[in-house]
Design an enzyme around this catalytic site. Sequence first.
Site, PDB file in Angstrom:
ATOM      1  N   TYR A   1       6.205 -10.063   7.208  1.00  0.00           N
ATOM      2  CA  TYR A   1       5.839  -8.633   7.565  1.00  0.00           C
ATOM      3  C   TYR A   1       6.135  -8.112   9.034  1.00  0.00           C
ATOM      4  O   TYR A   1       6.084  -9.117  10.047  1.00  0.00           O
ATOM      5  CB  TYR A   1       4.265  -8.296   7.406  1.00  0.00           C
ATOM      6  CG  TYR A   1       3.936  -8.223   5.962  1.00  0.00           C
ATOM      7  CD1 TYR A   1       4.151  -7.076   5.229  1.00  0.00           C
ATOM      8  CD2 TYR A   1       3.378  -9.515   5.362  1.00  0.00           C
ATOM      9  CE1 TYR A   1       3.653  -7.134   3.802  1.00  0.00           C
ATOM     10  CE2 TYR A   1       3.068  -9.326   3.905  1.00  0.00           C
ATOM     11  CZ  TYR A   1       3.001  -7.947   3.209  1.00  0.00           C
ATOM     12  OH  TYR A   1       2.691  -8.081   2.005  1.00  0.00           O
TER      13      TYR A   1
ATOM     14  N   ASP B   1       0.844  -1.011  -0.140  1.00  0.00           N
ATOM     15  CA  ASP B   1      -0.198  -0.139  -0.135  1.00  0.00           C
ATOM     16  C   ASP B   1       0.961   1.291   0.030  1.00  0.00           C
ATOM     17  O   ASP B   1       2.007   1.258   0.194  1.00  0.00           O
ATOM     18  CB  ASP B   1      -0.810   0.026   1.245  1.00  0.00           C
ATOM     19  CG  ASP B   1      -1.959  -1.072   1.122  1.00  0.00           C
ATOM     20  OD1 ASP B   1      -2.070  -1.631   0.425  1.00  0.00           O
ATOM     21  OD2 ASP B   1      -2.127  -1.469   2.511  1.00  0.00           O
TER      22      ASP B   1
END
Length: 246
Positions: free
Chosen positions: A111, A53
């Site tokens: 992540y 994003d």
Amino acid sequence: MKNIKMTIEYDGGRYLGWQRLGDSDKTIQGKTENILTKMTGSEIEIVGSGRTDAGTHAKGQVANFKTSIDMDLPTMQEYLIRYLPQDIIVKELEEVPERFHARYHAVGKKYSYYVWNNVVPSAFERNYSFHYSEQLDLEKMNKACEKLIGRHDFIGFSALKKSKKSTVRTIDEISIQREDNLLHFTFIGEGFLYKMVRILMGTLLEIGSGITALEVIDTIFESGIRSEAGMTVPAQGLFLDEVYYN
């Protein structure tokens, strides 16, 4: 024709995300393709392991591209480091089999999310963590992590409206490490839905601060309703650390 695998590190703070956009050059993919096209003298399209994003960072994004240019990998890397913006670094180049596909062949991802947990914000961590001032119960948050690990339908923890594809995913590990005021959350799994890590993080923080009960996780798995999960935390605390391949 050579197939080149790239490992890319970037600071996503000033970009609109990974994916190329027709009306803006402020994307990681777009910037990288432009330099590769100049380097090779032919139009280059790169395939990323997945999208990140706007504002999200990466320490180990993976992409691949095909070229017939007669240039060795060290020279190619030197060119990319020289001409790409300083906040996009190609860390490694590797020639891989022709059929290698950075997205379709990925079997897992790691992540990290960073939270600055103090009443007073940090001048230095503000671009790479989320300032959350509420006191957090780490024991309760670890119990929440245990509930999230495993194979579940995570549609309620994503920003997807509807999906024809399966929204079932397996999370192998969620861990929390604290160093003074900085909390480091690690997520490892086969794959993650749109904004899933950021919504999981918001849910964990709301559980840890007592806004939401621990049992909400079971409720969301049963209902699949996004509004019952926590907030979507800001992108600047999120890093794609590693992409796994067989």
